[in-house]
Design a protein around this motif. Structure first.
Motif, PDB file in Angstrom:
ATOM      1  N   LYS A 170      13.475 -78.396  -8.062  1.00 36.84           N
ATOM      2  CA  LYS A 170      12.909 -78.070  -9.374  1.00 36.84           C
ATOM      3  C   LYS A 170      11.404 -78.302  -9.458  1.00 36.84           C
ATOM      4  O   LYS A 170      10.758 -77.776 -10.366  1.00 36.84           O
ATOM      5  CB  LYS A 170      13.610 -78.859 -10.471  1.00 36.84           C
ATOM      6  N   ASP A 171      10.838 -79.066  -8.535  1.00 37.93           N
ATOM      7  CA  ASP A 171       9.409 -79.349  -8.558  1.00 37.93           C
ATOM      8  C   ASP A 171       8.657 -78.175  -7.921  1.00 37.93           C
ATOM      9  O   ASP A 171       8.781 -77.925  -6.722  1.00 37.93           O
ATOM     10  CB  ASP A 171       9.124 -80.642  -7.797  1.00 37.93           C
ATOM     11  N   SER A 172       7.868 -77.476  -8.719  1.00 42.01           N
ATOM     12  CA  SER A 172       7.191 -76.273  -8.232  1.00 42.01           C
ATOM     13  C   SER A 172       6.210 -76.581  -7.106  1.00 42.01           C
ATOM     14  O   SER A 172       6.008 -75.749  -6.207  1.00 42.01           O
ATOM     15  CB  SER A 172       6.467 -75.568  -9.388  1.00 42.01           C
ATOM     16  N   THR A 173       5.602 -77.762  -7.129  1.00 41.56           N
ATOM     17  CA  THR A 173       4.680 -78.133  -6.056  1.00 41.56           C
ATOM     18  C   THR A 173       5.421 -78.273  -4.738  1.00 41.56           C
ATOM     19  O   THR A 173       4.974 -77.785  -3.687  1.00 41.56           O
ATOM     20  CB  THR A 173       3.964 -79.451  -6.392  1.00 41.56           C
ATOM     21  N   MET A 174       6.588 -78.940  -4.768  1.00 40.67           N
ATOM     22  CA  MET A 174       7.389 -79.089  -3.560  1.00 40.67           C
ATOM     23  C   MET A 174       7.912 -77.737  -3.072  1.00 40.67           C
ATOM     24  O   MET A 174       7.987 -77.487  -1.864  1.00 40.67           O
ATOM     25  CB  MET A 174       8.551 -80.046  -3.828  1.00 40.67           C
ATOM     26  N   VAL A 175       8.285 -76.887  -4.017  1.00 39.85           N
ATOM     27  CA  VAL A 175       8.748 -75.545  -3.643  1.00 39.85           C
ATOM     28  C   VAL A 175       7.646 -74.800  -2.893  1.00 39.85           C
ATOM     29  O   VAL A 175       7.893 -74.145  -1.871  1.00 39.85           O
ATOM     30  CB  VAL A 175       9.191 -74.761  -4.891  1.00 39.85           C
ATOM     31  N   ALA A 176       6.417 -74.905  -3.389  1.00 37.31           N
ATOM     32  CA  ALA A 176       5.298 -74.223  -2.738  1.00 37.31           C
ATOM     33  C   ALA A 176       5.062 -74.763  -1.332  1.00 37.31           C
ATOM     34  O   ALA A 176       4.802 -74.005  -0.390  1.00 37.31           O
ATOM     35  CB  ALA A 176       4.036 -74.381  -3.586  1.00 37.31           C
ATOM     36  N   VAL A 177       5.168 -76.083  -1.163  1.00 35.23           N
ATOM     37  CA  VAL A 177       4.986 -76.696   0.156  1.00 35.23           C
ATOM     38  C   VAL A 177       6.075 -76.217   1.117  1.00 35.23           C
ATOM     39  O   VAL A 177       5.804 -75.870   2.266  1.00 35.23           O
ATOM     40  CB  VAL A 177       5.001 -78.231   0.041  1.00 35.23           C
ATOM     41  N   ALA A 178       7.322 -76.196   0.625  1.00 32.30           N
ATOM     42  CA  ALA A 178       8.435 -75.762   1.471  1.00 32.30           C
ATOM     43  C   ALA A 178       8.278 -74.301   1.877  1.00 32.30           C
ATOM     44  O   ALA A 178       8.533 -73.937   3.035  1.00 32.30           O
ATOM     45  CB  ALA A 178       9.759 -75.981   0.741  1.00 32.30           C
ATOM     46  N   ARG A 179       7.866 -73.467   0.936  1.00 31.97           N
ATOM     47  CA  ARG A 179       7.698 -72.044   1.247  1.00 31.97           C
ATOM     48  C   ARG A 179       6.566 -71.829   2.241  1.00 31.97           C
ATOM     49  O   ARG A 179       6.652 -70.956   3.116  1.00 31.97           O
ATOM     50  CB  ARG A 179       7.466 -71.259  -0.040  1.00 31.97           C
ATOM     51  N   GLU A 180       5.518 -72.633   2.125  1.00 34.12           N
ATOM     52  CA  GLU A 180       4.415 -72.524   3.075  1.00 34.12           C
ATOM     53  C   GLU A 180       4.881 -72.930   4.472  1.00 34.12           C
ATOM     54  O   GLU A 180       4.540 -72.268   5.467  1.00 34.12           O
ATOM     55  CB  GLU A 180       3.254 -73.402   2.623  1.00 34.12           C
ATOM     56  N   SER A 181       5.668 -73.991   4.553  1.00 31.91           N
ATOM     57  CA  SER A 181       6.193 -74.418   5.858  1.00 31.91           C
ATOM     58  C   SER A 181       7.108 -73.355   6.438  1.00 31.91           C
ATOM     59  O   SER A 181       7.045 -73.053   7.647  1.00 31.91           O
ATOM     60  CB  SER A 181       6.949 -75.741   5.707  1.00 31.91           C
TER      61      SER A 181
END
Length: 233
Positions: free
Chosen positions: A47-58
């Motif tokens: 649910k954390d959009s910042t973590m989602v962005a990090v995961a998608r970048e990885s």
């Protein structure tokens, strides 16, 4: 913890089987990516959009085959029924999430419903039976004394969160149809390491010690974290 999880997966499923994995509260996607690299079909829910962005970048930096095996959904772990049908997954992970949930039982029941028969539920929680250890070892006697009679604590991020006791989660898992199959301790000796401490030169020996302690009584019972594995009946 990854070694413990792999042990449970190997013990439950045929070698080479591509498993359907759901990682609820996946954070930056460390475990989700690891399992996708191992050949499994992985869905990460965060649910954390910042973590989602990090995961998608990885994920974007991975080879095409791994990118195809993993999808990332931004959403709350308490809403698994909105996103997925019951019995959709062979393995459900929920690591480092329950401490932020005031009433975890509905979340856990929802996770159990996501499991196919014989599926594995993997939880990583703060150990409510060992909250006095960290302040006690650091000489904070008032904090250690208070910790014996509570499951609430302040984490290293300065947030007021909660812990879980093994006997309570054992009862809960039995009640939701995914009784406890195995449990381990995580961070038995290393929980008191200073924030920002570098990786020791002999990290493999450190990991071997932690892994051994995490499956050995009485050490696992005083670990900072508990890794519980339930199996859907």
């Amino acid at each position: 913890m990854a070694r413990q999880l792999d042990e449970q997966i190997v013990g439950r499923f045929p070698v080479g089987r591509r498993l359907r994995v759901l990682d609820v509260g996946m954070g930056q996607g460390t475990q989700a990516l690891r399992l996708a690299r191992a050949g499994h079909q992985v869905t990460g829910l965060e649910k954390d959009s910042t973590m989602v962005a990090v995961a998608r970048e990885s994920l974007a930096g991975e080879p095409e085959g791994i990118r195809e095996r993993m999808r990332i959904i931004e959403g709350d772990g308490r809403d698994t029924g909105v996103h997925f049908l019951p019995g959709s997954f062979d393995v459900v992970l929920c690591h480092g999430v329950l401490m932020y949930v005031e009433e975890p039982d509905p979340l856990l029941a929802g996770l159990a419903r996501m499991l196919a028969p014989g599926g594995l539920l993997s939880l990583l929680v703060r150990n409510g039976d060992a909250l006095a250890f960290r302040p006690g070892l650091s000489g904070d006697w008032p904090e250690a004394l208070a910790a014996f009679d509570t499951v609430s604590y302040r984490n290293r991020l300065g947030l007021d969160v909660r812990a879980d006791r093994l006997k309570d989660l054992t009862s809960t898992l039995a009640g939701i149809g995914a009784p406890l199959h195995a449990w381990y301790g995580v961070r038995v000796f290393t929980d008191t390491a200073a924030d920002g401490a570098g990786i020791p030169a002999d990290v493999e020996t450190l990991l071997a010690v932690e892994e051994k302690a995490g499956r050995t009584d009485p050490y696992r019972g005083v670990a900072a974290l508990l890794h519980l594995c339930g199996v859907r009946g």
